[in-house]
Design a protein around this motif. Structure first.
Motif, PDB file in Angstrom:
ATOM      1  N   LEU A  99       0.827  -1.206   0.000  1.00 45.46           N
ATOM      2  CA  LEU A  99       0.000   0.000   0.000  1.00 45.46           C
ATOM      3  C   LEU A  99       0.864   1.260   0.000  1.00 45.46           C
ATOM      4  CD1 LEU A  99      -2.928   1.059   0.140  1.00 45.46           C
ATOM      5  CD2 LEU A  99      -2.649   1.181   2.628  1.00 45.46           C
ATOM      6  N   ILE A 100       1.945   1.251   0.760  1.00 46.69           N
ATOM      7  CA  ILE A 100       2.841   2.410   0.791  1.00 46.69           C
ATOM      8  C   ILE A 100       3.470   2.639  -0.581  1.00 46.69           C
ATOM      9  CG2 ILE A 100       5.000   3.309   1.749  1.00 46.69           C
ATOM     10  CD1 ILE A 100       4.292   1.901   4.368  1.00 46.69           C
ATOM     11  N   LEU A 101       3.917   1.567  -1.211  1.00 47.31           N
ATOM     12  CA  LEU A 101       4.510   1.693  -2.544  1.00 47.31           C
ATOM     13  C   LEU A 101       3.472   2.160  -3.565  1.00 47.31           C
ATOM     14  CD1 LEU A 101       6.739  -1.519  -2.541  1.00 47.31           C
ATOM     15  CD2 LEU A 101       7.471   0.852  -2.226  1.00 47.31           C
ATOM     16  N   TYR A 124       0.950   4.078  -2.843  1.00 48.22           N
ATOM     17  CA  TYR A 124       0.693   5.492  -2.564  1.00 48.22           C
ATOM     18  C   TYR A 124       1.725   6.389  -3.247  1.00 48.22           C
ATOM     19  CZ  TYR A 124       0.264   9.931  -0.161  1.00 48.22           C
ATOM     20  OH  TYR A 124       0.128  11.271   0.102  1.00 48.22           O
ATOM     21  N   ILE A 125       2.972   5.948  -3.269  1.00 53.45           N
ATOM     22  CA  ILE A 125       4.015   6.737  -3.927  1.00 53.45           C
ATOM     23  C   ILE A 125       3.667   6.949  -5.400  1.00 53.45           C
ATOM     24  CG2 ILE A 125       6.439   6.751  -4.636  1.00 53.45           C
ATOM     25  CD1 ILE A 125       7.087   5.212  -2.073  1.00 53.45           C
ATOM     26  N   LEU A 126       3.272   5.874  -6.066  1.00 53.45           N
ATOM     27  CA  LEU A 126       2.906   5.968  -7.481  1.00 53.45           C
ATOM     28  C   LEU A 126       1.623   6.769  -7.669  1.00 53.45           C
ATOM     29  CD1 LEU A 126       3.571   2.239  -8.451  1.00 53.45           C
ATOM     30  CD2 LEU A 126       5.038   4.197  -8.957  1.00 53.45           C
ATOM     31  N   TRP A 127       0.632   6.485  -6.831  1.00 50.60           N
ATOM     32  CA  TRP A 127      -0.665   7.155  -6.937  1.00 50.60           C
ATOM     33  C   TRP A 127      -0.532   8.661  -6.735  1.00 50.60           C
ATOM     34  CZ3 TRP A 127      -3.153   9.974  -3.095  1.00 50.60           C
ATOM     35  CH2 TRP A 127      -4.481  10.335  -3.360  1.00 50.60           C
ATOM     36  N   ASP A 128       0.222   9.061  -5.729  1.00 52.02           N
ATOM     37  CA  ASP A 128       0.378  10.482  -5.425  1.00 52.02           C
ATOM     38  C   ASP A 128       1.129  11.201  -6.543  1.00 52.02           C
ATOM     39  OD1 ASP A 128       0.127  12.688  -3.406  1.00 52.02           O
ATOM     40  OD2 ASP A 128       2.314  12.628  -3.535  1.00 52.02           O
TER      41      ASP A 128
END
Length: 245
Positions: free
Chosen positions: A198-200, A202-206
């Motif tokens: 999920l953290i990884l 989020y990096i792409l999504w953001d």
């Protein structure tokens, strides 16, 4: 208003479905099918678009998958209450976005529910993969499917260029399927794996979201990368390692 009758009633049915699953686990496929159809048309009814059906449908599937992995009764009840609240946010967000697509509060509800659904999905799918010896390619396809549809639904709220939204959604989902292939070799359980994934994500999504909003900056990207990298390291250091034979 935060409390709306229609989303509340849909959430109540969702709550009763999960409670029934706890006490009547033999009915899992009936409950799964009912909640799938119920959420499919419920999202369409509240949001006035089929687009808003993907989040409640995948939220249902992921919540049931994760609930299936929880064994302690009190933990099951805590999970059901939290999941029902987030499901309500998903349905309320769909309802408000159906009224006005640029509703920023509703967009925030949608994002919160989307990330919850992704966490449930990443964790639940990986847990089923570990416990039932599911083939690796099915794990990757499941991550690909869930990520693509939830990302597309979320980005479609902020961008009207559906073609570009699909391209970036598929790109992120392909990256996530490759990431889970790599994480598969790590000696961690499904909760740690789901959190890292999920953290990884989020990096792409953001990164893409800021591009759509014309807010992309090197400083913000670097700051996010540093903070989230530190967070990942802390999670890995504090997680229990699974012995690999």
């Amino acid at each position: 208003m935060f409390l709306k009758l229609s989303p509340f009633l849909y959430s109540l049915v969702f709550f009763l479905g999960l409670e029934t699953l706890v006490f009547k686990s033999d009915f899992i496929f009936y409950i799964l099918f009912f909640l799938f159809i119920f959420s499919l048309f419920g999202g369409r009814h509240l949001g006035k678009k089929w687009l808003y059906s993907s989040l409640p449908v995948l939220f249902n599937l992921s919540a049931i998958a994760l609930l299936y992995l929880i064994t302690l009764p009190y933990e099951q009840q805590i999970f059901i209450i939290l999941a029902t609240f987030m499901y309500y946010l998903a349905m309320l967000g769909a309802y408000r976005l159906g009224q006005y697509q640029k509703d920023q509060t509703a967009n925030g509800m949608n994002m919160a529910a989307t990330f919850t659904a992704l966490f449930f999905s990443y964790t639940g799918i990986y847990g089923l993969y570990l416990n039932f010896l599911v083939p690796l390619y099915i794990l990757m396809l499941a991550y690909l499917f869930v990520t693509a549809f939830l990302t597309y639904q979320n980005y479609s709220i902020i961008s009207e260029n559906k073609r570009i939204v699909w391209i970036y959604s598929l790109l992120i989902s392909l990256v996530m399927s490759e990431i889970i292939w790599s994480i598969n070799f790590w000696p961690f359980g499904y909760l740690t794996t789901g959190t890292i994934a999920l953290i990884l994500y989020y990096i792409l999504w953001d990164l893409i979201r800021n591009y759509f909003l014309n807010q992309l900056s090197r400083r913000r990207v670097v700051a996010n990368m540093i903070f989230l990298s530190i967070l990942i390291v802390l999670i890995l250091l504090s997680s229990k390692w699974i012995p690999v034979l």
